[in-house]
Design an enzyme around this catalytic site. Structure first.
Site, short mmCIF file in Angstrom:
data_model
loop_
_atom_site.label_atom_id
_atom_site.label_comp_id
_atom_site.label_asym_id
_atom_site.label_seq_id
_atom_site.Cartn_x
_atom_site.Cartn_y
_atom_site.Cartn_z
N HIS A 1 -38.83 -20.48 -19.99
CA HIS A 1 -39.52 -21.21 -21.06
C HIS A 1 -40.94 -21.62 -20.64
CE1 HIS A 1 -36.26 -21.96 -24.04
NE2 HIS A 1 -35.48 -21.83 -22.98
N CYS B 1 -36.40 -16.86 -24.54
CA CYS B 1 -34.98 -17.23 -24.44
C CYS B 1 -34.20 -16.65 -25.63
CB CYS B 1 -34.83 -18.74 -24.31
SG CYS B 1 -33.22 -19.28 -23.69
N GLU C 1 -43.38 -22.43 -22.50
CA GLU C 1 -43.88 -23.51 -23.37
C GLU C 1 -43.49 -24.89 -22.86
OE1 GLU C 1 -39.70 -22.97 -24.98
OE2 GLU C 1 -41.20 -21.82 -23.86
#
Length: 222
Positions: free
Chosen positions: A194, A86, A196
């Site tokens: 994302h 990002c 994660e």
């Protein structure tokens, strides 16, 4: 295996990224943006999401000038692995570690949702645990995720199999639906979604976990 996660003023996904690395077996170190050196014996640098320096000027432009990014550029030049997510993707483009630019979303609105992606290549240390063409769901949360590159640059990315992920649909107007790209040596990956945020069932999915597992396996096998 050792990972570093950078922290800028305005980073807000740094801890999430550190936890994702740790779950994949990495010893993880947080590194402040004013530091001039990275930890020794490092295997990968993670540049997290957020709003570094409040997204003033262009997103990632100020962070790209920070002291630690000079060390990251040197690390990448020596063949080190770098993952930018990002805002981290924006920073890597601003430092020219990756080609192209991230512009304001085509709809001029912040986009935050679970997003379907296609794995475009498994020929990288970050994507080898996926299957070619696999459909995965990873959250997106960005205002400036519209990836653009000129025709020659796009042709080169496509010809060299350096588009890592593509959106199903197009939430931000990115050329060729691009969600993530690889560097020439395939050791630097930038992506807007994302991963994660989906490494645990409690997150509502685990489609991001193979990215970190891929990297761990690549380093162990090296």
């Amino acid at each position: 295996m050792r990972a570093a996660v950078l922290v800028f003023p305005g980073s807000n996904c740094d801890r999430d990224l550190a936890v994702a690395f740790q779950r994949a077996g990495f010893e993880t170190h947080m590194v402040w943006h004013k530091d001039t050196e990275l930890p020794e014996r490092l295997d990968v640098v993670g540049v997290p999401g957020g709003f570094s320096y409040g997204d003033y000027l262009r997103c990632g432009a100020i962070a790209a000038q920070s002291p630690i990014m000079r060390a990251v550029a040197g690390f990448a030049a020596r063949g080190g692995h770098v993952l930018g997510i990002c805002n981290g993707f924006q920073v890597l483009c601003e430092t020219r570690l990756l080609p192209g630019v991230l512009m304001r979303n085509a709809g001029l609105k912040f986009t935050c949702k679970m997003q379907a992606l296609t794995v475009e290549t498994t020929d990288s240390p970050f994507t080898s645990a996926y299957k070619p063409g696999q459909e995965i769901v990873i959250p997106v949360a960005h205002h400036d995720g519209n990836y653009q590159i000129d025709e020659d640059g796009l042709a080169r990315l496509q010809g060299e199999d350096r588009i890592a992920f593509a959106y199903e649909g197009n939430p931000n107007g990115s050329v060729a639906h691009i969600a993530g790209v690889l560097s020439e040596n395939r050791r630097v990956l930038g992506l807007m979604p994302h991963p994660e945020r989906v490494v645990d069932e409690a997150h509502g999915g685990t489609d991001g976990a193979p990215l970190f597992a891929s990297l761990a396996e690549a380093l162990v096998s090296a």
